[in-house]
Scaffold this motif. Structure first.
Motif, short mmCIF file in Angstrom:
data_model
loop_
_atom_site.label_atom_id
_atom_site.label_comp_id
_atom_site.label_asym_id
_atom_site.label_seq_id
_atom_site.Cartn_x
_atom_site.Cartn_y
_atom_site.Cartn_z
N UNK A 120 0.81 -1.23 0.00
CA UNK A 120 0.00 0.00 0.00
C UNK A 120 0.84 1.28 0.00
N UNK A 121 2.10 1.15 0.39
CA UNK A 121 2.94 2.34 0.58
C UNK A 121 4.33 2.10 -0.04
N UNK A 122 4.92 3.18 -0.56
CA UNK A 122 6.35 3.16 -0.88
C UNK A 122 7.06 3.07 0.48
N UNK A 123 8.00 2.14 0.65
CA UNK A 123 8.60 2.00 1.98
C UNK A 123 9.27 3.28 2.49
N UNK A 124 10.00 4.00 1.61
CA UNK A 124 10.75 5.16 2.09
C UNK A 124 10.74 6.26 1.03
N UNK A 125 10.47 7.50 1.48
CA UNK A 125 10.41 8.63 0.56
C UNK A 125 11.72 9.40 0.58
N UNK A 126 12.55 9.17 -0.43
CA UNK A 126 13.73 9.99 -0.63
C UNK A 126 14.20 9.84 -2.06
N UNK A 127 14.64 10.95 -2.65
CA UNK A 127 15.18 10.92 -4.00
C UNK A 127 16.65 11.28 -3.99
N UNK A 128 17.28 11.16 -5.15
CA UNK A 128 18.70 11.51 -5.24
C UNK A 128 18.95 12.66 -6.22
#
Length: 417
Positions: free
Chosen positions: A174-182
């Motif tokens: 249901x969710x993206x595990x972690x929100x971070x981009x590069x």
């Protein structure tokens, strides 16, 4: 009372009021934080003036991007305010070395701060301190409690538990595990490498050993955070390579991601945007039983213009900035900017209080690249941005990234040669 007597009485009262006003000292504060103007005007300054009749305070900020140039010009021209809001490390150290910031080492209020708290505004040998610490930001993770409940996971305490939780969240779907981009790179280093790193290099012990040349960036404890970052790729969602910092913020606050590698400055914005209940946890330790460390990074302080004609009144204000009253007012007005004084403070925002509670459990350190090690070329801070982003993307191995950073540092920093 005759008209003449009334005129004389009014004139006398006017003259007395003028004399009283003439005795007032007005202190002007220079700052780059124009976003907190109302907090100073409505909360901080009235509290100080009520306790210190005869001293008036004016908060006069500049635009953040222009502050250094504007401040330097004013100081050189002799037109700067009495009190100078201090950025951490080299920019303020340069002003002190030029004689433009007063030595505050013996200021009474300085007794309320630890060496780590003062590190951003002290000389390299820590012998002199020139700004009173106001606040730090703390790193860790903010998480969506609904996402954790949906996947049936608990707050992780160890690195193994952390990745097990991310695996379960990913499997639940249901969710993206972690929100971070590069895309912007800096967040990969700031909320990645320097967030998790202190657990490996043991906070101040490792940071100071690196400065002394007793440890190298190729040592196991400095490569280890890169090794962990290399595992993050599988949990960041499709297209994370092009994802900007605002994209990541939006993913999390819209309820599409479970975990956000965070700086505590996000708290106020997330409070305004997120409709779900949030919690926070400090970086999980490498193994059960290990001591935990947090990046509790010195962010903002305030000093005295060495040329101020109102130095005594300025010191009264600076001692107040070092007081528990100021710490409580400032921390509650700006959730996520934490007092650096040794006196415990209770916060009204429960998420901010969660972050602050970590100080009682974990040892505090500051970002490894900020003091001394980014004065040369290549700049270690900026190189660490790039290396962290590359490692997460998989375009550079942890070992290669560490070797590149070490080579760059050793090329100009004598203790590392």
């Amino acid at each position: 009372m005759t008209t003449k007597t009334l005129r004389i009485a009014l004139l006398t009262s006017t003259l007395l009021a003028g004399a009283a006003a003439a005795q007032d000292t007005t202190l002007t504060i220079e700052s780059w934080r124009n976003d907190d103007l109302l907090i100073w005007q409505d909360t901080l300054i009235p509290a100080f003036e009520a306790a210190n009749p005869g001293i008036k305070v004016v908060f006069a900020p500049s635009a953040p991007a222009e502050y250094n140039a504007v401040l330097n010009s004013k100081l050189d021209a002799g037109s700067a305010g009495d009190l100078i809001t201090c950025r951490p490390f080299d920019a303020s150290l340069e002003l002190f070395n030029k004689g433009q910031l007063a030595d505050l080492t013996d200021l009474e209020g300085m007794a309320n701060f630890s060496a780590v708290a003062k590190s951003g505004w002290s000389t390299d040998d820590a012998a002199k301190t020139f700004c009173v610490p106001m606040a730090s930001v703390i790193h860790g993770y903010i998480y969506n409690k609904e996402a954790f409940a949906a996947a049936g996971v608990e707050v992780p305490k160890t690195e193994a538990e952390f990745f097990a939780a991310l695996d379960k969240i990913k499997a639940e779907g249901s969710y993206i595990p972690m929100a971070m981009g590069t895309n912007d790179q800096w967040e990969a280093a700031t909320m990645g490498y320097n967030n998790i790193g202190p657990n490996y290099w043991k906070g101040e012990e490792g940071r100071l050993a690196l400065i002394a040349g007793e440890q190298k960036l190729t040592d196991a404890q400095w490569v280890a955070p890169f090794t962990q970052l290399a595992k993050w790729k599988d949990y960041l969602g499709d297209g994370f390579e092009a994802q900007t910092y605002p994209d990541s913020q939006n993913l999390f606050t819209l309820g599409r991601a479970a975990v956000y590698p965070a700086g505590s400055w996000e708290i106020s914005g997330f409070r305004a945007q997120a409709a779900f209940e949030m919690g926070a946890f400090y970086p999980p330790v490498p193994a059960a039983g290990d001591e935990c460390y947090i990046s509790d990074h010195t962010d903002i302080a305030i000093g005295l213009n060495a040329a101020s004609p109102n130095a005594e009144a300025g010191k009264v204000f600076l001692n107040w900035v070092g007081s528990p009253e100021f710490a409580t007012l400032y921390a509650n007005a700006l959730p996520g900017f934490f007092p650096l004084s040794s006196t415990p403070v209770t916060l009204e925002d429960p998420l901010a209080q969660e972050f602050l509670n970590w100080r009682a459990t974990c040892k505090s350190s500051i970002r490894s690249t900020y003091q001394i090690l980014s004065r040369g070329t290549p700049n270690l801070e900026n190189e660490t941005w790039n290396a962290s982003a590359n490692v997460i993307k998989g375009t550079e191995t942890p070992e290669a990234a560490a070797a590149r950073l070490q080579e760059g540092l050793a090329s100009w920093y004598e203790p590392q040669k």
